[in-house]
Design a protein around this motif. Structure first.
Motif, short mmCIF file in Angstrom:
data_model
loop_
_atom_site.label_atom_id
_atom_site.label_comp_id
_atom_site.label_asym_id
_atom_site.label_seq_id
_atom_site.Cartn_x
_atom_site.Cartn_y
_atom_site.Cartn_z
N GLU A 67 3.49 9.27 15.21
CA GLU A 67 2.85 9.74 13.88
C GLU A 67 1.47 10.22 13.95
N VAL A 68 0.84 11.20 13.30
CA VAL A 68 -0.46 11.70 13.52
C VAL A 68 -1.23 10.81 12.43
N VAL A 69 -2.44 10.46 12.96
CA VAL A 69 -3.66 9.63 12.64
C VAL A 69 -4.71 10.60 12.01
N ILE A 70 -4.92 10.58 10.54
CA ILE A 70 -5.68 11.54 10.01
C ILE A 70 -6.94 10.72 9.38
N SER A 71 -8.18 11.32 9.92
CA SER A 71 -9.38 10.56 9.30
C SER A 71 -10.47 11.58 9.03
N GLY A 72 -11.55 11.28 8.23
CA GLY A 72 -12.51 11.85 8.08
C GLY A 72 -12.94 12.45 6.61
N PRO A 73 -13.64 13.28 6.40
CA PRO A 73 -14.13 13.31 5.05
C PRO A 73 -12.95 14.38 4.24
N TYR A 74 -12.26 15.19 4.85
CA TYR A 74 -11.24 15.93 4.09
C TYR A 74 -9.74 15.16 4.63
N GLU A 75 -9.59 14.04 4.74
CA GLU A 75 -8.27 13.38 5.03
C GLU A 75 -7.33 13.57 3.78
N HIS A 76 -7.61 13.40 2.73
CA HIS A 76 -6.73 13.64 1.62
C HIS A 76 -6.33 14.78 1.46
N PRO A 77 -7.22 15.86 1.27
CA PRO A 77 -6.76 17.25 1.18
C PRO A 77 -5.91 17.47 2.37
N ALA A 78 -6.00 17.24 3.55
CA ALA A 78 -5.30 17.36 4.89
C ALA A 78 -4.00 16.85 4.84
N ARG A 79 -3.79 15.59 4.25
CA ARG A 79 -2.68 15.05 4.07
C ARG A 79 -1.84 15.82 3.13
N GLU A 80 -2.30 16.15 1.96
CA GLU A 80 -1.59 17.03 1.11
C GLU A 80 -1.03 18.16 1.50
N ILE A 81 -1.85 18.90 2.29
CA ILE A 81 -1.51 20.11 2.98
C ILE A 81 0.00 20.05 4.02
N LEU A 82 -0.33 18.82 4.50
CA LEU A 82 0.70 18.62 5.77
C LEU A 82 1.96 18.45 5.04
N SER A 83 1.71 17.54 3.84
CA SER A 83 3.03 17.14 2.85
C SER A 83 3.73 18.42 2.59
N SER A 84 2.78 19.35 2.11
CA SER A 84 3.48 20.52 1.41
C SER A 84 4.24 21.45 2.49
N ILE A 85 3.56 21.36 3.83
CA ILE A 85 4.39 22.12 4.81
C ILE A 85 5.52 21.46 5.06
#
Length: 107
Positions: A67-85
């Motif tokens: 699974e992809v591990v996401i961290s950092g200050p833009y973690e939340h919008p990055a997760r939303e973007i990946l979910s949308s894609i």
């Protein structure tokens, strides 16, 4: 992250300038919406789109891709973007637009 000449996209740090696929450029200090705009621009680039689709695409049962591990200050919008894609790839997200639709490519 580049390891032994291979790109490992399973760890994504959204800190500006980190060099990860989901990271904005160094010095970026924009809002979540500014971050989304940068990611949209990256997705419109064929090379960026290919890497993002590979990152979120369906995993083959024969490939044990972690699974992809996401961290950092833009973690939340990055997760939303990946979910949308992911939803778009599955054919269930009408909001997501690309330069060419699946129907256009099939014709």
């Amino acid at each position: 992250m580049l390891t032994f000449g291979l790109i490992d996209d399973t760890v994504q740090d959204t800190t500006p300038g980190s060099g990860c696929l989901l990271a904005p450029p160094a010095g970026f200090a924009g809002s979540d919406e500014d971050y989304r705009k940068i990611m949209r621009e990256q997705f419109q680039n064929p090379a960026g789109r290919q890497r993002i689709v590979l990152l979120v695409g369906n995993r083959s049962p024969r490939l044990l891709k972690p699974e992809v591990v996401i961290s950092g200050p833009y973690e939340h919008p990055a997760r939303e973007i990946l979910s949308s894609i992911r939803s778009w790839l599955a054919g269930s997200d009408e909001r997501f637009q690309t330069p060419h639709s699946r129907e256009d490519r099939a014709a």
